[in-house]
Write a protein that holds these residues in place. Structure first.
Motif, short mmCIF file in Angstrom:
data_model
loop_
_atom_site.label_atom_id
_atom_site.label_comp_id
_atom_site.label_asym_id
_atom_site.label_seq_id
_atom_site.Cartn_x
_atom_site.Cartn_y
_atom_site.Cartn_z
N ALA A 279 0.85 -1.18 0.00
CA ALA A 279 0.00 0.00 0.00
C ALA A 279 0.89 1.23 0.00
O ALA A 279 1.99 1.22 0.56
N VAL A 280 0.41 2.28 -0.63
CA VAL A 280 1.11 3.56 -0.63
C VAL A 280 0.19 4.60 -0.02
O VAL A 280 -0.93 4.81 -0.49
N MET A 281 0.65 5.22 1.06
CA MET A 281 -0.07 6.30 1.71
C MET A 281 0.58 7.62 1.30
O MET A 281 1.77 7.83 1.54
N ALA A 282 -0.18 8.48 0.66
CA ALA A 282 0.36 9.75 0.18
C ALA A 282 -0.42 10.90 0.81
O ALA A 282 -1.65 10.92 0.80
N GLY A 283 0.31 11.85 1.35
CA GLY A 283 -0.30 13.05 1.91
C GLY A 283 -0.28 14.18 0.91
O GLY A 283 0.77 14.50 0.34
N VAL A 284 -1.43 14.78 0.65
CA VAL A 284 -1.52 15.91 -0.27
C VAL A 284 -2.38 17.00 0.36
O VAL A 284 -3.14 16.75 1.30
N GLN A 285 -2.23 18.21 -0.15
CA GLN A 285 -3.04 19.32 0.32
C GLN A 285 -3.62 20.05 -0.88
O GLN A 285 -2.90 20.36 -1.84
N VAL A 286 -4.91 20.31 -0.84
CA VAL A 286 -5.58 21.04 -1.91
C VAL A 286 -5.71 22.50 -1.49
O VAL A 286 -6.16 22.80 -0.38
N ILE A 287 -5.28 23.39 -2.37
CA ILE A 287 -5.31 24.82 -2.08
C ILE A 287 -6.07 25.55 -3.18
O ILE A 287 -6.34 24.98 -4.25
N LEU A 288 -6.41 26.79 -2.92
CA LEU A 288 -7.07 27.64 -3.91
C LEU A 288 -6.06 28.62 -4.50
O LEU A 288 -5.30 29.25 -3.76
N ILE A 289 -6.04 28.72 -5.82
CA ILE A 289 -5.14 29.64 -6.51
C ILE A 289 -5.96 30.52 -7.45
O ILE A 289 -7.06 30.13 -7.87
N PRO A 290 -5.46 31.70 -7.80
CA PRO A 290 -6.19 32.57 -8.73
C PRO A 290 -6.42 31.88 -10.07
O PRO A 290 -5.55 31.18 -10.59
N SER A 291 -7.61 32.06 -10.61
CA SER A 291 -7.97 31.46 -11.89
C SER A 291 -7.89 32.49 -13.01
O SER A 291 -8.11 33.68 -12.79
N SER A 292 -7.56 32.02 -14.21
CA SER A 292 -7.48 32.92 -15.37
C SER A 292 -8.85 33.46 -15.76
O SER A 292 -8.96 34.46 -16.47
N HIS A 293 -9.91 32.79 -15.30
CA HIS A 293 -11.27 33.24 -15.60
C HIS A 293 -11.86 34.07 -14.46
O HIS A 293 -13.05 34.34 -14.44
N GLY A 294 -11.02 34.45 -13.52
CA GLY A 294 -11.52 35.16 -12.35
C GLY A 294 -11.88 34.18 -11.26
O GLY A 294 -12.13 33.00 -11.51
#
Length: 237
Positions: free
Chosen positions: A197-212
């Protein structure tokens, strides 16, 4: 709420409920099983009550749960709606579409009010996001974003068996994936094939979008590989 084996070898749809007037305040209550799927649709092979994907609704429908069954061949799957207050299935709300997830999806209002989970196998079993707020009997949800991490790729000689996404809060997820050799290879080996098994830690963030506005992006953290050599493992997390 979960779907568990009830000890008799069959499956049961159950809820963990609190009843303060009993000696055991927390206990499992068996709920009505999902309605029979239409012809050609199966919840899983040899297990008609197993669900393919599910997600709790939000907002005014936060007491309801979407539950999807997969189809086979040219037959599309379907999705049922369960009312957690009435403890009953909304039979008239059966939709002819399936959730764009594999397993459970988690609603994260801080991340653009999206639902996150593992994508279906045809989309690579990646961490993905979808907006289920507008889903209805006639309006299916679509896959909003698929976020690929380096641990998602199966090493040479192995294939992905199952995957889970566990939300830890603050945009952080633990992605658990279980790998094993293809069955056609392991049958001819003298020794027990390696499974891990592979346990991977990730974090989702908000970044500015080209569409606003803002869009979601993923930052990879640490990952760890766990090898199973002797014990047969069916589930990770």
């Amino acid at each position: 709420m979960d779907r568990l084996t009830n000890g008799t070898g069959t499956r049961a749809f159950e809820a963990l409920v609190y009843t303060p007037y009993q000696h055991v305040t927390w206990h499992w209550r068996t709920l009505p099983p999902p309605p029979p799927p239409p012809p050609g649709v199966e919840f899983a092979a040899n297990d008609p009550t197993r669900i393919a994907s599910f997600a709790a609704a939000a907002g005014d429908d936060s007491n309801k749960i979407w539950v999807s069954a997969t189809g086979s061949g040219d037959v599309k799957g379907c999705t049922h709606l369960f009312d957690a207050e009435k403890l009953a299935w909304c039979k008239e709300e059966r939709a002819d579409w399936v959730l764009p997830f594999y397993g459970c999806a988690q609603y994260v209002p801080q991340l653009n009010k999206l639902w996150f989970g593992i994508s279906s196998r045809e989309h690579g079993c990646l961490l993905c996001a979808s907006d289920l707020s507008g889903a209805s009997k006639t309006q299916p949800p679509s896959l909003h974003t698929a976020l690929e991490d380096t641990a998602a790729r199966a090493p040479d000689g192995f294939e992905l068996v199952t995957a889970r996404a566990i939300y830890l809060g603050s945009g952080k997820f633990c992605l658990a994936r279980f790998f094993a050799p293809p069955m056609r290879i392991s049958l001819y080996e003298d020794k027990e094939p390696e499974q891990f098994a592979v346990m991977a830690g990730v974090q989702v963030i908000l970044i500015p979008s080209s569409h606003g506005g803002k869009s979601v992006a993923m930052v990879e953290r640490n990952s760890q590989r766990y090898v199973f050599n002797e014990d047969e493992t069916y589930w990770v997390l």
